[in-house]
Design an enzyme around this catalytic site. Sequence first.
Site, short mmCIF file in Angstrom:
data_model
loop_
_atom_site.label_atom_id
_atom_site.label_comp_id
_atom_site.label_asym_id
_atom_site.label_seq_id
_atom_site.Cartn_x
_atom_site.Cartn_y
_atom_site.Cartn_z
N HIS A 64 0.84 -1.20 0.00
CA HIS A 64 0.00 0.00 0.00
C HIS A 64 0.87 1.25 0.00
O HIS A 64 1.22 1.78 1.05
CB HIS A 64 -0.92 -0.02 1.23
CG HIS A 64 -1.96 1.05 1.22
ND1 HIS A 64 -3.14 0.93 1.92
CD2 HIS A 64 -2.03 2.25 0.60
CE1 HIS A 64 -3.87 2.02 1.75
NE2 HIS A 64 -3.20 2.84 0.94
N ARG A 68 2.86 8.54 -6.50
CA ARG A 68 2.52 9.80 -7.20
C ARG A 68 2.99 9.87 -8.63
O ARG A 68 3.06 10.95 -9.21
CB ARG A 68 3.11 11.00 -6.44
CG ARG A 68 2.83 11.06 -4.94
CD ARG A 68 1.37 11.11 -4.65
NE ARG A 68 1.08 11.44 -3.24
CZ ARG A 68 -0.07 11.11 -2.66
NH1 ARG A 68 -1.00 10.43 -3.30
NH2 ARG A 68 -0.29 11.46 -1.41
N ASN A 98 -4.42 5.80 -7.52
CA ASN A 98 -4.90 7.19 -7.63
C ASN A 98 -3.79 8.16 -8.02
O ASN A 98 -3.50 9.12 -7.32
CB ASN A 98 -5.59 7.63 -6.32
CG ASN A 98 -4.71 7.47 -5.11
OD1 ASN A 98 -3.81 6.64 -5.07
ND2 ASN A 98 -4.96 8.28 -4.10
N HIS A 245 -6.25 0.04 5.77
CA HIS A 245 -5.98 0.97 6.87
C HIS A 245 -7.12 1.12 7.89
O HIS A 245 -7.74 2.15 8.00
CB HIS A 245 -5.51 2.34 6.38
CG HIS A 245 -6.24 2.89 5.18
ND1 HIS A 245 -7.59 2.86 5.07
CD2 HIS A 245 -5.77 3.48 4.06
CE1 HIS A 245 -7.93 3.41 3.92
NE2 HIS A 245 -6.85 3.79 3.28
N ASP A 318 0.92 2.85 3.69
CA ASP A 318 0.10 3.93 3.15
C ASP A 318 0.96 5.19 2.92
O ASP A 318 0.53 6.30 3.18
CB ASP A 318 -1.10 4.24 4.05
CG ASP A 318 -2.19 5.01 3.30
OD1 ASP A 318 -2.05 5.24 2.08
OD2 ASP A 318 -3.19 5.39 3.95
#
Length: 452
Positions: A64, A68, A98, A245, A318
């Site tokens: 995870h 970017r 994302n 998470h 994360d």
Amino acid sequence: MGKLLLRNATIVTGNRTVSGCLGTDKGLIQGIWEGDNCPESAREEAEVLDLKGWVILPGVIDAHVHFRDPGMTQKADIGSESRAALLGGVTSFIDMPNTQPPTTDETTLDAKREKARKTSWCHYGFHLGATNGNPDFLRRAAQSPDLRPHFGGIKVFMGSSTGGMLIDRNDILDHIFSIPGKPVLVHCEDENTIRKNLISARLRYGDDIPVWMHPYIRSREACIRSTKRALELASLHGTRLHLLHITTAEELDLIRRAKDKGMSVTAETSANYLWLSENDYLSKGALIKCNPAVKTVGDCAALRHAVLDGTIDTIGSDHAPHLMTEKRNPYMQCPSGMPTLQESLSVMLTVARQEGLSLPRLADLMATGAARIFGIRGRGILAPGMAADLTIVDPAAEFTVSKPAYKCGWSPYEGVTLCGAVRMVFLDGKPVVKDGIVLPGSPNGTALTFDA
Ligand SMILES: [Zn+2]
């Protein structure tokens, strides 16, 4: 490729530890032996290293991360963050979809894989993202022999986050939760609850919302409601569900009940939620603004318990870098997320020491669990024939976290004293990190293969 014999080590292999030596040959683990009882063939032409009792863990698989890349490479990119990963003992990562553009079809997945092939210092994989528009593609990808091995799972945002991939249609959720063959990964925060909380906060504080309100805006109720919903959908459709998470005690109870019922559910938390609580907003402010928000001291304790009892299956960092200039903005303009990939293992080793978490259990949380959930071929456990991705730590060594190697140049852990220093890292049997530096070379990561 040279042979290695690492002797005088504590080797974490499956559910036990062995005091002895580990041999590698052609990038694979050749054998693990008690004491110095290795066969002559393991010694022949091998470089022998005395590890002084240090611990050999399977190289960490961080399933995870948000690197970017593409689209936000001023914050981070695959090259910069995969180097930082190695320094933190992470030998494989799976990146979230994302980015800009988001990873939601074959073209965007291929582009990321190609970029990683050229620039990643450690092994790499990617998750695909679900949108209101791509469930048919995802269903096909999960079955296709050409695509299946190239992505980990299907990420669903049941709550908004960086990248605007929120799924807000029930028929689409039904469609996605009924896709067989790949884990469905869910970010659970209920959007309506958050929206209502935000309106009340703005009525009270105007544009000057204090950051300690974050866990009351992105509230525990938002998490619990959404996790409940995901579990209901999974129960209805028989989904292979992986909850991301997790931050609250109540969600842990829901997960325990689902597991007791025999549902195919696994759960992740990050080391951050075991370490930080809402008390830390006072000293760290918006640096620890992330989604879901860090919650109470009680949640922190419940999560530590859940890591011990197996309710939590994996730790993902994360890792979500933003520039310091962005994090200094007022609440509404301050992006959520913090970079923690390089510190995640040492935070966990420190938690392990505090809570009596065994090394085999730690290895499962940091590597083996992710390999199992995503069906990663040939990595994630120290055993003969597996890739020699090795993270060597001195669990007793204390150190104070200094400036990390992330492109954004900061970490919420700077100045914190942790134990469990990373001493060396080997990627496919080759040394890549020694004494806190990445050894000279070129990006040498390879694509993870997902067989599950
Ligand atoms: Zn994330």
